[in-house]
Scaffold this active site. Structure first.
Site: not given
Ligand SMILES: Cc1cc2nc3c(=O)[nH]c(=O)nc-3n(C[C@H](O)[C@H](O)[C@H](O)COP(=O)(O)OP(=O)(O)OC[C@H]3O[C@@H](n4cnc5c(N)ncnc54)[C@H](O)[C@@H]3O)c2cc1C
Length: 855
Positions: A505
């Site tokens: 989220e």
């Molecule tokens: C267990 C689990 C359940 C989930 N459930 C759902 C679901 O039901 N439906 C759904 O749609 N998604 C779901 N997600 C997806 C979740 O919302 C994403 O994992 C999340 O949005 C982050 O994306 P990412 O993991 O690709 O990280 P990335 O986007 O690759 O981010 C990596 C890091 O970079 C940081 N970052 C990125 N951009 C910036 C910025 N501009 N400034 C500062 N920091 C930044 C982030 O904070 C993070 O620390 C789930 C994820 C997990 C792990």
């Protein structure tokens, strides 16, 4: 000499009067009249030189000009508006939609520099209805009793069928669905309390139940669905015949979710044997909770209409639709395994899936409005599920760790008596109190009709960070007991789950760096959004009038915050107006002080850095931290009132507010220390910290009081963990730890007698387990007392035990290992093969308790 003294008095009078008017935010017209009266009095009765008088009247003339609205608009505002329009950073549609989501509540007051406390205090304390209470005491307790987290996460990697059936039968997935569709129609507060209780028992269960009750098909349908869609899906979702999930995230688009490349193309195709205009979808999503078992998929994709079959546009943008998972082309079933917490989460793909247009949530007219829907719903949802999981986990940790630290002895005393352990215990209890307060007060506000977008982001970030800190401290206090996995480890799984809450989220780094202040600065500031809207108004005359009003309001606000910040810092806010005269009075005053300082710093940051502030993430994160600290501290004060102002909770309140406001001070200091314009930074420091950084973190003495409160049975300890599953029953460590704690208190006099007997040489053993028999033989304790002590000792020994396993019980090689090979995840062929094997290859580890050592 006398004449100098008189002049000095006049000067003081003018400055004092000016500061007073600014401090009280007296409007421009009244201030001008007051200045005129003061100046006339001085001219007639004062002893000023004529040159000095002339200067004063000239200054007064400058003050009069802004009162002449027509002139100021043309001569001052118009040129400034032209400059402002050029400076205004560009904003994408998705950014604008995110900014417009939700409403402004207490966050706006904190941003004002002069919070109107009545606005917060007038909110009623949240309460459960009889029905909600009965659900928590009935099915929710029952479900907790059924959950065995070790079995779920280690042996099965899933909840047993009877648990799934119970969850569905009791409509745990239907808390937000109205009764007319067969749901429970619970308040946000009740929803939060259910999740908190489940989280105190099993992160798998709380995540599984949390998702359908937050952002998902039901929530989307309720707000945006057509009647037909509601009638079609909601009864099934309530009855559990439909299992929902919501798929937004894809491999390319994680944090930048709006950058998704999943597509839907409007075209003609076959549906139920007829040719219709529909959408051909292709998607590749990952991390989707409940996707492996979902029957209906809430899908976010970009909608294109190259042949203009539904309108003039080629590209509609992000759209949300409900896709049944049993239609050709949809793949679900494979799983990710997040931190070995066994809630069902996995990828889903769609290949040329053809669906009718009415699968779009809200129908065709909502095409392209998907992003707006999501951010609107997130503006509320983020305040409930994840924060209440953190609160529930914190309550369990406080309850368990307080008791554990009392019954676990080293160096012949309870480890709770060591100050180092006490420091960790204090943080666990204090942070739990903060999370409880934030969840309960914010959920209460949502039930009163608020949609607090910025507080939701604050709660999402801070409660999950708090959850992680609590997890770390809880692990440390439990030592090896928390490290050794097995059914006796009631600590580690919550600790392991904390990064999940941090990531979902809106991952936390992004939430802190971009969202809290980025959204807050524009939404909560009383004048920035009106200025931006006025500057962008297509009707330029109306824009000028609105901009003029906002601009001069803004200038007055900035002057007032200068005066307030300086005066409140100088006086430690001792004279500032607060709603109560209780022992918590000073904390309200401290928040008043930091509110003014924050508003001042914030204005100068926006003025000097403009749009570049968005890229200076560390600066805006620190301002966001100040806003968050004030918000959380306010909820602590309100929660204390809501719970009936119990004196025994005061150490928790004091620790929480002190910690938060100390953090606010340090964040402001770090902000000024790193502010690029050093002149502005020095200027601000004079007004924000004229006496230096004088606010102290909680004292050691206070920490001792908190430790006492959480390591002894009593009302404050119970209240802190009020929503956790603490029932005394064989499988529940919280109930058993409480029982042991009460027995430890009951037998403490007897243990003292044994110690005395040891000193007198009547018995020789140091260890309770060995002392009992000796003491009984020596007549130090009676037979009955010895039996009681033996029983108590056995209970403590069982609670301190850890598990061990035969090597083969832990082995997970061969076919079983293949079930978690990630490289296979995109191959449908491998998918089928592996899924079949997974069912047969699970090994169940049966642990054996062997640890004999105890107190
Ligand atoms: C267990 C689990 C359940 C989930 N459930 C759902 C679901 O039901 N439906 C759904 O749609 N998604 C779901 N997600 C997806 C979740 O919302 C994403 O994992 C999340 O949005 C982050 O994306 P990412 O993991 O690709 O990280 P990335 O986007 O690759 O981010 C990596 C890091 O970079 C940081 N970052 C990125 N951009 C910036 C910025 N501009 N400034 C500062 N920091 C930044 C982030 O904070 C993070 O620390 C789930 C994820 C997990 C792990």
């Amino acid at each position: 000499m006398t004449s100098y003294l008189v002049s000095f008095c006049w000067l003081l009078l003018f400055i004092g009067g000016g500061v007073f008017l600014a401090y009280q935010r007296v409007d421009l017209r009244t201030s001008t009249i007051a200045a005129a009266v003061a100046l006339l009095t001085y001219t007639v009765f004062g002893n000023g030189w004529w040159l000095w008088l002339l200067l004063m009247w000239a200054l007064f003339g400058l003050m009069v000009i802004p009162n002449l609205v027509e002139i100021r608009r043309e001569k001052i505002t118009r040129p400034l508006l032209d400059i402002y329009r050029k400076m205004l950073p560009t904003m994408s549609d998705t950014e604008r939609e995110a900014l417009e989501a939700g409403n402004v509540w207490w966050d706006g007051e904190l941003f004002s520099g002069m919070p109107e406390w009545d606005r917060l205090m007038s909110f009623p304390a949240p309460e459960l209805s009889d029905e909600e209470q009965a659900f928590i005491d009935g099915p929710c307790e029952q479900l907790c009793q059924m959950l065995d987290d070790w079995d779920i996460c280690h042996n099965r990697a899933d909840m047993p069928k009877e648990v799934w059936d119970f969850i569905i039968k009791e409509r745990f997935f239907a808390m937000i669905i109205p009764k007319q569709y067969g749901g429970l129609e619970f308040s946000a507060y009740a929803n939060a309390m259910v999740i908190a209780k489940l989280a105190s028992r099993s992160p798998t269960a709380s995540s599984t139940v949390g998702v359908p009750n937050s952002l998902g098909p039901a929530e989307l349908l309720l707000h945006y669905g057509t009647e037909e869609q509601k009638n079609h899906y909601l009864p099934g979702l309530a009855a559990g015949t439909e299992i929902p999930c919501f798929a937004l995230t894809s491999p390319q688009a994680g944090s930048d979710a709006a950058a998704l490349i999943d597509s839907g193309v409007v075209c003609k195709g076959k549906w139920n044997g007829k040719t219709i205009v529909g959408i051909r979808l292709n998607w590749d999503k990952r991390y989707i909770t409940l996707a492996p078992v979902a029957t209906v998929l809430g899908l976010a994709f970009k909608l294109y209409d190259p042949d203009h079959l539904i309108g003039d546009k080629d590209d509609y943008g992000i759209t949300a639709a409900l896709i049944p998972t049993d239609i050709p082309g949809v793949t679900v079933g494979r799983r990710h395994y997040p931190m070995t917490i066994a809630f069902l989460n996995g990828p889903t793909t769609g290949e040329d899936v053809f669906v009718p247009l009415d699968t779009i949530i809200g129908g065709q007219e909502m095409a392209g409005k998907g992003w707006k829907m999501l951010v609107e719903l997130l503006s509320v949802g983020r305040a409930i599920t994840l924060p209440s999981m953190a609160a529930g986990g914190g309550q369990a940790a406080s309850y368990a760790t307080g008791a554990y630290a009392s019954i676990r002895k080293q160096f012949n005393t309870s480890i709770a008596n060591f100050e180092g352990v006490g420091e960790a215990l204090t943080r666990i209890a204090g942070n739990t109190y903060i999370a409880n307060a934030a969840v309960s007060v914010t959920a209460g506000a949502i039930d009163q009709g608020q949609k607090p977008a910025v507080p939701s982001a604050i709660l999402k970030y801070h409660c999950t960070e708090i959850g992680r800190k609590i997890g770390i401290d809880t692990m440390d206090v439990h030592g090896g007991k928390a490290i050794s996995m097995g059914p006796n480890n009631y600590v580690a799984r919550n600790y392991m789950a904390s990064p999940i809450a941090i990531t979902v989220e809106g991952a936390n780094i992004l939430t802190r760096s971009l969202i809290i202040y980025g959204q807050g600065a524009i939404r909560c500031h009383p004048f920035v959004l009106p200025e931006m809207q006025a500057a962008g108004d297509a009707d330029t005359d109306r824009g000028l009038v609105d901009f003029d009003k906002a601009l001069f309001g803004h200038i007055g606000y900035a002057i007032s915050n200068l005066a307030r910040s300086f005066f409140l810092a100088l006086t430690h806010a001792k004279f500032s107006r607060v709603p109560l005269t209780t022992p918590t009075r000073r904390y309200y005053q401290n928040i008043n002080r930091y509110s003014a300082a924050f508003a001042l710093a914030s204005d100068f940051a926006m003025l000097t850095l403009g749009g570049a502030l968005k890229k200076r993430e560390l600066l805006s994160a620190r301002l966001g931290d100040v806003l968050s600290s004030m918000y959380l501290a306010s909820t602590v004060l309100k929660h204390f009132e809501n719970q009936g102002r119990r004196a025994t909770d005061l150490p928790l309140v004091e620790w929480s507010v002190r910690t938060l406001m100390y953090q606010a001070q340090e964040s402001l200091h770090a902000f000024l220390r790193n502010f690029p314009n050093r002149w502005v930074a020095t200027f601000l420091r004079i007004f924000i910290f004229p006496r230096g950084r004088t606010y102290s973190a909680p004292s050691d003495e206070l920490s001792h009081k908190v430790v006492d409160l959480m390591t002894r049975s009593g009302e404050a300890r119970e209240r802190l963990s009020r929503d956790a599953y603490t029932t005394l029953e064989p499988g529940n460590p919280l109930g058993l730890l409480q029982e042991a704690l009460e027995l430890a208190e009951k037998y403490a006099p007897m243990e003292r007698r044994l110690k005395q007997a040891r000193r007198e040489g009547l018995i020789s053993a140091d260890y309770l387990g060995l002392q009992i028999e000796e003491a009984e033989k020596a007549g130090v304790i009676s037979k009955k007392e010895a039996a009681e002590l033996r029983d108590y000792h056995a209970k403590v020994t069982a609670l301190l035990a850890v598990d061990d396993f035969a090597p083969e019980e832990l082995e997970r090689t061969g076919d079983a290992a293949k079930t978690v090979v990630p490289s296979a995840s995109n191959s449908k062929a491998v998918k089928k093969k592996v899924t079949t094997k997974k069912k047969t290859a699970r090994k169940k580890a049966k642990p054996k308790k062997t640890s004999k050592k105890a107190t």
